[in-house]
Design an enzyme around this catalytic site. Structure first.
Site, short mmCIF file in Angstrom:
data_model
loop_
_atom_site.label_atom_id
_atom_site.label_comp_id
_atom_site.label_asym_id
_atom_site.label_seq_id
_atom_site.Cartn_x
_atom_site.Cartn_y
_atom_site.Cartn_z
N GLY A 42 1.87 91.84 30.40
CA GLY A 42 2.09 91.69 28.97
C GLY A 42 0.81 91.33 28.22
O GLY A 42 0.55 91.85 27.14
N SER A 43 0.00 90.46 28.82
CA SER A 43 -1.24 90.05 28.14
C SER A 43 -2.17 91.24 27.95
O SER A 43 -2.76 91.41 26.87
CB SER A 43 -1.96 88.96 28.95
OG SER A 43 -1.14 87.82 29.07
N ASN A 91 9.04 83.34 22.54
CA ASN A 91 9.24 82.87 23.91
C ASN A 91 9.63 81.41 24.01
O ASN A 91 10.16 80.97 25.01
CB ASN A 91 7.97 83.13 24.74
CG ASN A 91 6.71 82.71 24.03
OD1 ASN A 91 6.43 83.15 22.91
ND2 ASN A 91 5.95 81.83 24.65
N GLN A 149 9.60 89.14 25.58
CA GLN A 149 10.81 88.34 25.79
C GLN A 149 12.08 89.09 25.41
O GLN A 149 13.19 88.70 25.79
CB GLN A 149 10.74 87.04 24.99
CG GLN A 149 9.72 86.05 25.49
CD GLN A 149 10.06 85.45 26.84
OE1 GLN A 149 11.22 85.40 27.25
NE2 GLN A 149 9.05 85.01 27.56
N CYS A 162 1.38 69.54 28.10
CA CYS A 162 0.86 68.44 28.91
C CYS A 162 0.63 68.83 30.35
O CYS A 162 -0.36 68.48 30.96
CB CYS A 162 1.86 67.28 28.93
SG CYS A 162 2.09 66.55 27.32
C1 LIG Z 1 4.90 86.10 29.21
C2 LIG Z 1 4.55 86.61 27.86
C3 LIG Z 1 3.38 87.36 27.66
C4 LIG Z 1 2.37 87.60 28.76
O1 LIG Z 1 2.84 88.47 29.74
P1 LIG Z 1 2.12 88.47 31.17
O2 LIG Z 1 2.73 89.62 31.89
O3 LIG Z 1 2.43 87.15 31.80
O4 LIG Z 1 0.66 88.67 30.93
C5 LIG Z 1 3.12 87.84 26.40
N1 LIG Z 1 3.97 87.61 25.38
C6 LIG Z 1 5.10 86.92 25.53
C7 LIG Z 1 6.02 86.72 24.37
C8 LIG Z 1 5.44 86.38 26.77
O5 LIG Z 1 6.54 85.67 26.91
#
Ligand SMILES: *Cc1c(COP(=O)(O)O)cnc(C)c1O
Length: 407
Positions: free
Chosen positions: A75-76, A155, A183, A329
């Protein structure tokens, strides 16, 4: 390690367990179909075909053409690719980007980095439930605006943003629109045509596929620069030998999620609402984010006044319950969540939050167990809390005073 049977896993927004069917689908990619899909010999053709199947599965779930799906390492990367790719390719047209204050860090930190490269970014504030409006986006637009990036669902607090409205506006203004749907996929229906989005990010490990694989939908005709340079994979747009097993898993996972979407969401909403109802029996607690259909079916996020989220998590962990807190934290930072601050919570309250995110494997019995143990945990933590003791003292004084007043 704790006995797996005894763990109550309610952190599905952080990651999900890989499903049996998904694991079975990907296994042949390691020993049988391990060939490089770009190779010329016969056996690699089957591996290549597996990628095509997965691309079709993702396209079907999103309502797009397979040629509009690009696989990424999560996702990133999809968020980075969408935002940096559009920003740099369209720089001659303008340098302004609009996003919201409650995006995932993959979007926020990308935008902050782009500011250092000379782009201007507007971070739209949200209301007390976490909503942005199309009107806000409209008012923020200038003749320099080249991209709007607003997440489909948050998220932390589960807010489902008005994506179709914002998409309609962006289409009218010919501004590219990206949504982080990481999400949302697998929880609520997605149709990129109806939503009028140009780019959409998703991630495998949030929907029962493994970590390290994701996808970006790029509408045909959208101009964006590459993020990862190298070989000609993904039709020349994303270099690197394909993560075949991960991609096969993602395809299978999204196909399964899509096939059972309505019943899954309904079951999640039932568990979610019972959990919320049970937890809110605890004094001085309240829900963060909206209720009902405007909230992700699997998200619960509550505040307990006078205590810290970290203490709640540690105590839940003793009971074998895995949750998460709005404050960071645990990751070594004392900053409360930017999302909870953005919905207007003061710092001290933003520290006392608990997020429980449900998934397919959760049962009504698990929900009841959490409702049963949580009041004792909160009571215990409050009994150690100077804030709570102060509060009790103040209440006492108020009582005495009102008695004196009535005398
Ligand atoms: C988890 C998440 C990401 C990142 O996805 P990864 O596959 O962990 O890199 C990006 N946006 C949202 C809203 C997420 O919940």
């Amino acid at each position: 390690m704790r006995d797996e049977q005894r763990i109550i896993y309610m952190d599905n927004a952080a990651t999900t367990r890989v499903k049996k069917e998904v694991l079975e689908a990907m296994m042949p990619c390691f020993e049988e179909f391990y060939f490089n899909p770009s190779s010329i010999y016969g056996p690699s053709q089957h591996t290549k075909a597996l990628l095509d199947v997965a691309r079709d599965q993702v396209a079907k779930a999103l309502g797009c053409d397979p040629s509009e799906v690009y696989f990424t390492a999560g996702g990133s990367e999809a968020d980075n690719y969408a935002i940096k790719g559009v920003a740099f390719r369209n720089r001659a047209k303008g340098n302004h980007i609009i996003t919201s204050a409650i995006e995932h860090h993959a979007v926020l930190h990308t935008c902050q980095w782009l500011e250092k490269q000379g782009f201007e970014v507007t971070y739209l504030p949200v209301d007390e439930e976490g909503f942005v409006t199309a009107r806000q986006v409209k008012e923020a637009m200038t003749d320099q605006t080249i991209l709007v990036s607003i997440m489909m669902a948050n998220n932390e607090i589960g807010t489902i943003e008005p994506i179709a409205e914002i998409g309609t506006l962006c289409r009218e203004r010919s501004v590219y629109f990206h949504t982080d749907a990481v999400q949302a996929v697998g929880q609520i229906p997605i149709d990129v045509q109806a939503l009028k989005v140009d780019l959409l990010s998703l991630s495998g490990h949030k929907l029962h596929a493994p970590k390290g694989v994701g996808a970006l939908y790029v509408r045909k005709g959208v101009r964006l620069d590459n993020l990862i340079h190298g070989g000609a994979q993904e039709r020349g747009r994303r270099a690197g030998t394909e993560n075949v097993a991960g991609i096969v898993a993602l395809g299978k996972a999204i196909e399964l999620a899509d096939a059972h979407l309505a019943e899954h969401a309904q079951r999640m909403r039932g568990l979610r609402d019972r959990l919320i109802e049970g937890i809110l029996q605890i004094p001085y607690s309240r829900l963060n984010g909206p209720a009902g259909d405007r909230r992700l079916p699997n998200n619960v996020n509550v505040i307990f006044e006078f205590i810290e989220g970290e203490g709640i998590l540690l105590n839940l962990d003793f009971e074998g319950i895995c949750g998460s807190s709005g404050s960071a934290c645990t990751s070594g930072s004392l900053d409360p969540s930017h999302v909870l601050l953005a919905i207007g919570l003061p710092h001290e309250l933003a520290h006392g939050s608990l997020r429980l995110t449900l998934g397919e494997f959760n049962t009504p019995q698990e929900v009841e167990k959490v409702i049963e143990v949580l009041p004792g945990i909160i009571e215990k933590l409050r009994s150690y809390s100077p804030l709570w003791l102060n509060h009790l003292k103040e209440e006492q004084t108020k009582k005495v005073q009102s008695k004196e007043d009535t005398l």
